[in-house]
Write an enzyme that holds these catalytic residues in place. Structure first.
Site, short mmCIF file in Angstrom:
data_model
loop_
_atom_site.label_atom_id
_atom_site.label_comp_id
_atom_site.label_asym_id
_atom_site.label_seq_id
_atom_site.Cartn_x
_atom_site.Cartn_y
_atom_site.Cartn_z
N ARG A 142 -11.07 7.71 0.47
CA ARG A 142 -11.92 8.49 1.37
C ARG A 142 -11.08 9.05 2.51
O ARG A 142 -10.10 8.44 2.92
CB ARG A 142 -13.03 7.60 1.96
N GLU A 185 -25.50 9.21 4.09
CA GLU A 185 -25.37 7.99 4.87
C GLU A 185 -26.75 7.39 5.11
O GLU A 185 -27.78 7.96 4.77
CB GLU A 185 -24.63 8.30 6.17
N LYS A 237 -27.73 2.26 1.89
CA LYS A 237 -27.85 3.45 1.07
C LYS A 237 -28.76 3.24 -0.13
O LYS A 237 -28.77 4.06 -1.06
CB LYS A 237 -26.45 3.90 0.62
N ARG A 270 -26.75 -9.01 -1.47
CA ARG A 270 -25.33 -8.71 -1.58
C ARG A 270 -24.86 -7.71 -0.52
O ARG A 270 -23.66 -7.43 -0.41
CB ARG A 270 -25.02 -8.16 -2.98
N ASN A 311 -18.72 7.77 5.82
CA ASN A 311 -17.47 8.29 6.35
C ASN A 311 -17.62 8.90 7.74
O ASN A 311 -16.75 8.76 8.60
CB ASN A 311 -16.90 9.32 5.38
#
Length: 268
Positions: free
Chosen positions: A257, A3, A51, A120, A161
């Site tokens: 996920r 993460e 990330k 983006r 997550n």
């Protein structure tokens, strides 16, 4: 997949160890062919957004890295041992080196290409230039569930997550609530909580989300024993009793996920 707090920690580490020095850059695996044009060049800086990690080299070269599911940097003091396994990029500075294995992306970009890539992405709660209003506008226009939106890197960058599950629990938000049903008050609280939790993650290298009154020290329960470390409310705790209301933690799959939540504290 690491993460955002891990990627920011790497950027800080690489900045501290390599910035301002000529570095050796090689590709023992042979797949990062741009290594030869960077070898011996001064490492200027490192940065992160979500990330995505990047290294700046003089005068205007950029190495962009996305670790993906399997990527990992291995750090060691110099002199380094011979490379083991499939090392995509080896970077060696005055005191330390690092080996990169298994990334989704390791590529040489121009400054303009990096700018286009970052455009983006949604705002990153760990960056001082982040604008939560941009993410809010994307959330409030969407009928998708908030749990899905939090993992959309074009909406919000760096949340994975674990932080997704934990911040929704801490704010008492049902994970399937549509984005356009979320109040501005809830969004502001969620954003502020992410900033605090992820900043703690950068400092400690762990994901700790449990409030003091629910900690092992205060409740007398056993500390969490999990390879991911950290005290959490719902992440990877499917079937275990909620630390707040004792309802068994639920788990399902959402967009490939695992999604964790407490039906008692958050509802269905």
């Amino acid at each position: 997949m690491p993460e955002g707090h891990i990627v920011h920690r790497l950027a800080e580490l690489h900045r501290r160890r390599f910035a301002g020095n000529p570095v050796r850059v090689t590709s023992p695996q042979g797949r990062f062919t741009a290594a030869e044009v960077l070898d011996g060049v001064t490492f200027r800086d490192a940065g992160a957004h979500g990330k995505h990690l990047w290294h700046h080299y003089a005068p205007d070269r950029v190495v962009h890295v996305h670790l993906g599911l399997y990527g990992k940097f291995t750090e060691a003091p110099v002199p380094l041992e011979q490379p083991r396994g499939k090392v995509r990029m080896r970077l060696v500075g005055p005191t330390h080196g690092t080996d990169l294995r298994g990334p989704t992306a390791c590529e040489l970009l121009t400054e303009e290409e990096l700018t286009e890539l970052l455009a983006r992405l949604g705002p990153d709660p760990l960056r001082s230039d982040a604008d939560p209003e941009t993410a809010w506008q994307r959330v409030t226009r969407s009928r998708s569930g908030i749990a899905a939106l939090l993992l959309d890197q074009s909406v919000l960058a760096g949340v994975g997550n674990a932080y997704r599950a934990e911040v929704l629990f801490r704010q008492g938000i049902p994970p399937r609530s549509p984005g356009n049903a979320l109040s501005r008050r809830c969004w502001d609280a969620l954003w502020d909580d992410l900033v605090e939790l992820m900043s703690d993650g950068v400092r400690t290298g762990r994901i700790d989300t449990v409030r003091e009154q629910h900690s092992p020290e205060m409740t007398g329960r056993q500390p969490r024993n999990d390879r991911h470390g950290g005290e959490v409310y719902v992440y990877r705790r499917a079937g275990a009793p909620c630390l707040v209301c004792t309802t068994p933690i639920a788990m399902t799959e959402l967009l490939g996920r695992k999604l964790y939540w407490c039906p008692g504290c958050q509802g269905e």
